[in-house]
Write a protein that holds these residues in place. Sequence first.
Motif, short mmCIF file in Angstrom:
data_model
loop_
_atom_site.label_atom_id
_atom_site.label_comp_id
_atom_site.label_asym_id
_atom_site.label_seq_id
_atom_site.Cartn_x
_atom_site.Cartn_y
_atom_site.Cartn_z
N SER A 1 -61.36 -26.31 29.48
CA SER A 1 -61.13 -27.52 30.27
C SER A 1 -60.24 -28.55 29.57
O SER A 1 -59.36 -29.15 30.20
CB SER A 1 -62.46 -28.16 30.65
OG SER A 1 -63.17 -27.32 31.54
N ALA B 1 -56.64 -29.49 31.11
CA ALA B 1 -56.26 -30.84 31.50
C ALA B 1 -54.95 -31.28 30.83
O ALA B 1 -54.14 -31.99 31.43
CB ALA B 1 -57.37 -31.82 31.12
N LYS B 2 -54.73 -30.82 29.62
CA LYS B 2 -53.56 -31.26 28.86
C LYS B 2 -52.32 -30.42 29.11
O LYS B 2 -51.20 -30.93 29.13
CB LYS B 2 -53.90 -31.24 27.37
CG LYS B 2 -52.83 -31.84 26.47
CD LYS B 2 -53.32 -31.91 25.03
CE LYS B 2 -52.26 -32.55 24.13
NZ LYS B 2 -52.74 -32.64 22.72
N ASP C 1 -50.89 -28.72 33.83
CA ASP C 1 -50.29 -29.50 34.92
C ASP C 1 -48.77 -29.28 34.84
O ASP C 1 -48.01 -30.17 34.45
CB ASP C 1 -50.65 -30.97 34.77
CG ASP C 1 -50.28 -31.79 35.99
OD1 ASP C 1 -49.56 -31.26 36.86
OD2 ASP C 1 -50.69 -32.96 36.07
N THR D 1 -58.91 -28.92 37.11
CA THR D 1 -58.84 -30.33 36.69
C THR D 1 -58.18 -31.20 37.75
O THR D 1 -57.72 -32.30 37.45
CB THR D 1 -58.11 -30.46 35.35
OG1 THR D 1 -56.77 -29.93 35.49
CG2 THR D 1 -58.84 -29.71 34.25
N GLN E 1 -64.59 -28.45 34.17
CA GLN E 1 -63.33 -28.67 34.89
C GLN E 1 -63.45 -29.90 35.80
O GLN E 1 -62.54 -30.74 35.84
CB GLN E 1 -63.00 -27.43 35.73
CG GLN E 1 -62.69 -26.18 34.93
CD GLN E 1 -61.30 -26.19 34.33
OE1 GLN E 1 -61.01 -26.95 33.40
NE2 GLN E 1 -60.44 -25.34 34.85
N GLN F 1 -63.28 -33.14 33.82
CA GLN F 1 -61.91 -33.52 33.47
C GLN F 1 -61.15 -34.01 34.70
O GLN F 1 -60.36 -34.96 34.61
CB GLN F 1 -61.18 -32.32 32.85
CG GLN F 1 -61.65 -31.93 31.47
CD GLN F 1 -61.31 -32.95 30.41
OE1 GLN F 1 -60.34 -33.72 30.56
NE2 GLN F 1 -62.07 -32.99 29.34
N ALA F 2 -61.38 -33.39 35.85
CA ALA F 2 -60.72 -33.83 37.08
C ALA F 2 -61.07 -35.26 37.41
O ALA F 2 -60.21 -36.07 37.78
CB ALA F 2 -61.10 -32.90 38.23
N LEU G 1 -59.33 -37.71 34.83
CA LEU G 1 -57.89 -37.85 35.08
C LEU G 1 -57.61 -38.64 36.36
O LEU G 1 -56.68 -39.45 36.41
CB LEU G 1 -57.24 -36.48 35.13
CG LEU G 1 -57.22 -35.71 33.81
CD1 LEU G 1 -56.80 -34.26 34.04
CD2 LEU G 1 -56.28 -36.37 32.81
#
Length: 263
Positions: free
Chosen positions: A20, A24-25, A28, A57, A80, A83-84, A87
Amino acid sequence: MMIQDKNIDQGRAFDWGRTSADYAKYRDIYPPEFYQKIIERGLCIKGQSVLDLGTGTGVLPRNLYSYGAKWTGVDIAENQIKQAKILSEQSQMDIDYYAIATEDIAFPDHTFDVVTACQCFWYFDHSKLMPKLARMLKPDGRLLVLYMAWLPFEDRIARASEELVLKYNPGWTGARETRKPIHIENVVYDYFETVGHEEYDVMVPFTRESWHGRMRACRGVGASMNPQELMNWEKEHRTLLDKTAPEKFEVLHYAALAELKRK
């Protein structure tokens, strides 16, 4: 949550929650063209309610949020979803997220205009899910399946990185991808009909660090290798990139979509 399927990675268990932070990092990475193709189809725009399956995420909802749709994301991995939420809140985005297996969702009838499934459609039990999606979609509702993968037979960096993953995880079935339309199982057509599909090439920019992170975040690496395997793979992969890749480079991918209409 550990997931095991005899048809995926020769039955080797994996857990997206373990990736996760990297996800996230580093994941994307879809280029603007990927999102523009969706908007050009009149999907995920203002006035629509959208359910994103396997949201991870929240990459898809967050990147399409500015177009005005009301988004809901679901994912089986609690990390996940955590983190979503982080963000989305950091960007002041009003997106609803739920940690739940996709097959267990139970939204009211005719809730959504669009259901999206990005990079995850093959993980689901379609015999259980399709009647639910048909019920939860509004009349004339759409199911949009999305995918993007690097092309190892054309791109030397992708090929070298992929072969190193296979050294440690030879049963990984995410390797050796080629261009093709998204596969739709027959049971899906009991409830939906295809109204369009498209496949196209894209170049995705990376640095050595971001490509290393993207590879580590994939199912065949961070989600399934044991700590010793992961440590050894990381060391070898960093050495590989130092020797063979410039500091900044692009990796050839192909993207695909399939748009289906509720019957």
